[in-house]
Design an enzyme around this catalytic site. Sequence first.
Site, mmCIF file in Angstrom:
data_model
loop_
_atom_site.group_PDB
_atom_site.id
_atom_site.type_symbol
_atom_site.label_atom_id
_atom_site.label_comp_id
_atom_site.label_asym_id
_atom_site.label_seq_id
_atom_site.Cartn_x
_atom_site.Cartn_y
_atom_site.Cartn_z
ATOM 1 N N HIS A 527 0.809 -1.220 0.000
ATOM 2 C CA HIS A 527 0.000 0.000 0.000
ATOM 3 C C HIS A 527 0.845 1.274 0.000
ATOM 4 O O HIS A 527 0.614 2.158 0.828
ATOM 5 C CB HIS A 527 -0.934 0.025 1.217
ATOM 6 C CG HIS A 527 -1.986 -1.037 1.209
ATOM 7 N ND1 HIS A 527 -2.697 -1.404 2.336
ATOM 8 C CD2 HIS A 527 -2.459 -1.815 0.224
ATOM 9 C CE1 HIS A 527 -3.550 -2.360 2.037
ATOM 10 N NE2 HIS A 527 -3.433 -2.635 0.757
ATOM 11 N N HIS A 570 -7.429 -0.797 3.110
ATOM 12 C CA HIS A 570 -6.810 -1.157 1.834
ATOM 13 C C HIS A 570 -7.160 -0.015 0.891
ATOM 14 O O HIS A 570 -8.254 0.561 0.976
ATOM 15 C CB HIS A 570 -7.340 -2.496 1.374
ATOM 16 C CG HIS A 570 -7.072 -3.580 2.387
ATOM 17 N ND1 HIS A 570 -6.164 -4.575 2.192
ATOM 18 C CD2 HIS A 570 -7.549 -3.758 3.643
ATOM 19 C CE1 HIS A 570 -6.117 -5.348 3.269
ATOM 20 N NE2 HIS A 570 -6.956 -4.867 4.172
HETATM 21 C C1 LIG Z 1 -0.158 -7.479 -4.644
HETATM 22 C C2 LIG Z 1 -1.057 -6.362 -4.231
HETATM 23 C C3 LIG Z 1 -2.142 -6.596 -3.405
HETATM 24 C C4 LIG Z 1 -2.980 -5.565 -3.032
HETATM 25 N N1 LIG Z 1 -4.110 -5.837 -2.334
HETATM 26 C C5 LIG Z 1 -5.040 -4.882 -2.170
HETATM 27 C C6 LIG Z 1 -6.327 -5.195 -1.684
HETATM 28 O O1 LIG Z 1 -6.641 -6.362 -1.418
HETATM 29 N N2 LIG Z 1 -7.215 -4.186 -1.540
HETATM 30 C C7 LIG Z 1 -6.900 -2.896 -1.832
HETATM 31 O O2 LIG Z 1 -7.732 -2.021 -1.640
HETATM 32 N N3 LIG Z 1 -5.681 -2.570 -2.294
HETATM 33 C C8 LIG Z 1 -4.764 -3.540 -2.512
HETATM 34 N N4 LIG Z 1 -3.570 -3.245 -3.070
HETATM 35 C C9 LIG Z 1 -3.255 -1.832 -3.328
HETATM 36 C C10 LIG Z 1 -3.982 -1.228 -4.501
HETATM 37 O O3 LIG Z 1 -4.387 -2.202 -5.431
HETATM 38 C C11 LIG Z 1 -3.055 -0.228 -5.191
HETATM 39 O O4 LIG Z 1 -2.433 0.576 -4.238
HETATM 40 C C12 LIG Z 1 -3.821 0.666 -6.139
HETATM 41 O O5 LIG Z 1 -4.506 -0.149 -7.061
HETATM 42 C C13 LIG Z 1 -2.882 1.615 -6.847
HETATM 43 O O6 LIG Z 1 -3.588 2.362 -7.801
HETATM 44 P P1 LIG Z 1 -2.842 3.484 -8.632
HETATM 45 O O7 LIG Z 1 -3.812 3.976 -9.631
HETATM 46 O O8 LIG Z 1 -2.204 4.455 -7.714
HETATM 47 O O9 LIG Z 1 -1.621 2.736 -9.364
HETATM 48 P P2 LIG Z 1 -1.646 1.422 -10.330
HETATM 49 O O10 LIG Z 1 -2.958 0.758 -10.308
HETATM 50 O O11 LIG Z 1 -0.468 0.615 -9.938
HETATM 51 O O12 LIG Z 1 -1.447 2.033 -11.764
HETATM 52 C C14 LIG Z 1 -0.255 2.558 -12.285
HETATM 53 C C15 LIG Z 1 -0.206 2.215 -13.777
HETATM 54 O O13 LIG Z 1 0.750 3.034 -14.438
HETATM 55 C C16 LIG Z 1 1.479 2.235 -15.361
HETATM 56 N N5 LIG Z 1 2.752 2.920 -15.593
HETATM 57 C C17 LIG Z 1 3.733 3.157 -14.701
HETATM 58 N N6 LIG Z 1 4.724 3.859 -15.268
HETATM 59 C C18 LIG Z 1 4.353 4.086 -16.543
HETATM 60 C C19 LIG Z 1 4.964 4.776 -17.641
HETATM 61 N N7 LIG Z 1 6.164 5.367 -17.512
HETATM 62 N N8 LIG Z 1 4.314 4.804 -18.833
HETATM 63 C C20 LIG Z 1 3.093 4.211 -18.964
HETATM 64 N N9 LIG Z 1 2.470 3.549 -17.965
HETATM 65 C C21 LIG Z 1 3.098 3.501 -16.771
HETATM 66 C C22 LIG Z 1 1.594 0.908 -14.648
HETATM 67 O O14 LIG Z 1 1.927 -0.143 -15.525
HETATM 68 C C23 LIG Z 1 0.207 0.767 -14.029
HETATM 69 O O15 LIG Z 1 -0.714 0.165 -14.910
HETATM 70 C C24 LIG Z 1 -2.698 -4.248 -3.458
HETATM 71 C C25 LIG Z 1 -1.610 -4.002 -4.288
HETATM 72 C C26 LIG Z 1 -0.800 -5.040 -4.701
HETATM 73 C C27 LIG Z 1 0.341 -4.746 -5.633
#
Ligand SMILES: Cc1cc2nc3c(=O)[nH]c(=O)nc-3n(C[C@H](O)[C@H](O)[C@H](O)COP(=O)(O)OP(=O)(O)OC[C@H]3O[C@@H](n4cnc5c(N)ncnc54)[C@H](O)[C@@H]3O)c2cc1C
Length: 590
Positions: A527, A570
């Site tokens: 997280h 989460h």
């Molecule tokens: C293994 C795991 C288990 C988890 N379990 C839970 C859970 O059970 N419940 C919960 O609520 N949360 C959980 N989380 C946390 C939650 O899912 C994430 O914190 C959240 O989804 C992050 O969202 P975000 O939009 O910030 O980033 P992300 O969803 O990670 O999106 C970032 C995106 O940007 C892309 N990207 C990065 N750099 C570039 C670039 N230079 N050019 C183009 N694209 C790029 C990546 O490929 C990715 O698709 C978990 C996370 C993980 C990894």
Amino acid sequence: MVPKTWTLLLTTAAVVAAKEYDYIIVGGGTAGLALATRLSTSLPESPILVIEAGPAAAVDELRITVPGFRGSGLGSIYDWNFTTTAQPHIANRTIDVNRGKVLGGSSALNYLCYDRAAAAEYDAWGSLINNTDRWNWDVMLSAMLKSENFTGEDGDKHGRTGPIRTTYNRKVPEFLSTWKPSLNKLGVPINDGASLGGKPVGVMYQPTNINPNPEPGRWTRSNSATDYLPLAGSNLEVRTNTRVAKVDFIPGSQPLLASGVVLEDGTKITARKEVILSAGAVQSPGLLELSGIGQPAVLNAANITVLRALPGVGENYQDHIRLSNVYRLKDNYSSFDPMIYDNTGSIATEQLRLWLAGKPSWYDYTSTAYAFLNWDLINTTTQSTLAHLASHPSPTHAVDIQKSKFLTDPSVPQLEIIMESNFVGATPYPGTGNFVTLISSVMHPLSRGSVHISNSSIHSPPLINPSYLSHPYDIQALIAGAKYARRIAHTKPLSDIWTQEVEPGQKIETDAEWEAFARSAMGSFFHPVGTCAMLPEKEGGVVDAELKVYGTSNVRVVDCSVIPVLLSAHIQTAAYGIAEVAAGVIAGRA
Ligand SMILES: Cc1cc2nc3c(=O)[nH]c(=O)nc-3n(C[C@H](O)[C@H](O)[C@H](O)COP(=O)(O)OP(=O)(O)OC[C@H]3O[C@@H](n4cnc5c(N)ncnc54)[C@H](O)[C@@H]3O)c2cc1C
Ligand SMILES: *[C@@H]1O[C@H](CO)[C@@H](O)[C@H](O)[C@H]1NC(C)=O
Ligand SMILES: *[C@@H]1O[C@H](CO)[C@@H](O)[C@H](O)[C@H]1NC(C)=O
Ligand SMILES: *[C@@H]1O[C@H](CO)[C@@H](O)[C@H](O)[C@H]1NC(C)=O
Ligand SMILES: *[C@@H]1O[C@H](CO)[C@@H](O)[C@H](O)[C@H]1NC(C)=O
Ligand SMILES: *[C@@H]1O[C@H](CO)[C@@H](O)[C@H](O)[C@H]1NC(C)=O
Ligand SMILES: *[C@@H]1O[C@H](CO)[C@@H](O)[C@H](O)[C@H]1NC(C)=O
Ligand SMILES: *[C@@H]1O[C@H](CO)[C@@H](O)[C@H](O)[C@H]1NC(C)=O
Ligand SMILES: *[C@@H]1O[C@H](CO)[C@@H](O)[C@H](O)[C@H]1NC(C)=O
């Protein structure tokens, strides 16, 4: 608008390279796709591009769609496979930093826990950024509800018309029925069906982001790619397998005016209005640094010209830390273990057959049983000892001050414990047997770390230093949680279901033994937040209340990196909520 499947939206490199867009969203992850979808329908005349580094997973990619395959995407082609630097307070171990590299981002990889933190925690965002109208619990709650379509009747706060499908697990192991009465016997209030409305303290079952197709229909993971993107307008283009290397600025512009993005192969794509970074808490700050915005020392070391000094970029890294207490179940209980550790065996094969046939199956199952506690619910000694550790010396940073306030607010959880129906240990699975694990997690650790680039190449992995357990509160909080988990395990009726404590093991008794165990076994709950914090610039902030990067006129960050203070939940619901709020802000000003 004609609904369509997202596969139709994927365009080829040749088409994209020739075009200009109004908005470019970098990262088609959890928040990125939610934002892109909403913007495309609010601004139907605006061409919008999402650029995602990872692939679009096949519709039948079981590692993503099967809820019970959660975890199997880790270390796969859908994972960035990052790792921390050696962490001195946990015996120099490194910890894996898994992040989704696929359309849907981490929402395609996560463990499907779906919940919300306490109202006071979202209210704090508004207080910290001095805009309590823009950011507060009511705003975030309605944004989170807008993203949700819950199936069921539990009296809790749920959205019913949004894209992300949620429900309760339909198949739960029988021994989970010991969870609520055992905690209740220890004085923890039962909070079933009332924990998603801003008052999470208590013991309860919580929902999960699963699409509960009516039988016979497969129960599948609901994520931003499967359930937001199909709602997008035809003005949205999605380009996969394409990595953005940096944001391009008009030379000499002041404040900095972005003209578009540069891809890793040098291709430039024009954004007529805005560039929005949704690359996640691990990679959005690095993209700012590669673009010339960040700490001068970091940029100088990487030979990058400083266009705007912004010391907060990549700082304030916060993450949930956890420990496991693992118990071997009595022989007459079956667990989820065969589905993970004997996944070609007869039980797992039969269960997968049931899942594929759309029948109730163990493979529908995700985490179900939770407790969220303040330290007072353990005992007054724990509360006073930990509150003292957190306030001596008294905190000076706004984030730490906020966390110390939460320590005296009984509505804000400080400890989460999940009862998992399988082995989740720091040591390897013992080979056979059924297990139950009590995972305890510290909700507001006081260690804050950083993530920075190491050189000017997008291809060199970020230096991730969460500084785990660098604050004395964190190790004591972790130990208090694990000790309490042992107390739960010894409380009836839960104490009736197991025969042996496998981790940490009864040999761990003294304070020194607990501490050594905690340092050797501590893990992350995946997280990370806070690395482009929404805070005043002088407090280390990177974005303002409209999520705009300080010193720029048209670059925003919309993902979990803007969360200033780690939540007691989460964090995927927050990612969706932030995206919904941002879509309103951006469309309202377009
Ligand atoms: C293994 C795991 C288990 C988890 N379990 C839970 C859970 O059970 N419940 C919960 O609520 N949360 C959980 N989380 C946390 C939650 O899912 C994430 O914190 C959240 O989804 C992050 O969202 P975000 O939009 O910030 O980033 P992300 O969803 O990670 O999106 C970032 C995106 O940007 C892309 N990207 C990065 N750099 C570039 C670039 N230079 N050019 C183009 N694209 C790029 C990546 O490929 C990715 O698709 C978990 C996370 C993980 C990894
Ligand atoms: C992560 O590791 C897996 C397994 O080695 C590999 O297939 C995948 O390509 C890696 N991801 C990245 C982004 O390198
Ligand atoms: C961790 O590494 C540092 C630097 O290499 C070393 O000084 C220290 O002794 C190590 N600590 C442990 C517990 O191994
Ligand atoms: C907070 O916002 C109010 C209202 O916009 C403003 O008057 C005040 O100066 C701000 N305070 C700080 C510290 O920025
Ligand atoms: C919400 O889910 C129900 C099934 O529970 C479904 O019938 C309905 O169409 C969904 N609503 C939306 C807006 O997707
Ligand atoms: C920065 O540039 C100098 C001089 O060209 C070079 O020696 C050094 O290796 C570069 N550093 C990085 C991190 O690229
Ligand atoms: C398992 O056995 C224990 C006694 O060892 C008993 O208390 C419990 O009810 C049994 N549970 C089931 C599901 O049979
Ligand atoms: C950046 O660091 C990587 C190793 O992480 C190295 O392979 C690469 O050559 C470096 N690039 C530059 C421009 O210094
Ligand atoms: C308070 O709880 C902690 C953690 O469970 C335990 O170690 C300690 O003995 C308890 N103290 C009292 C006075 O009950």
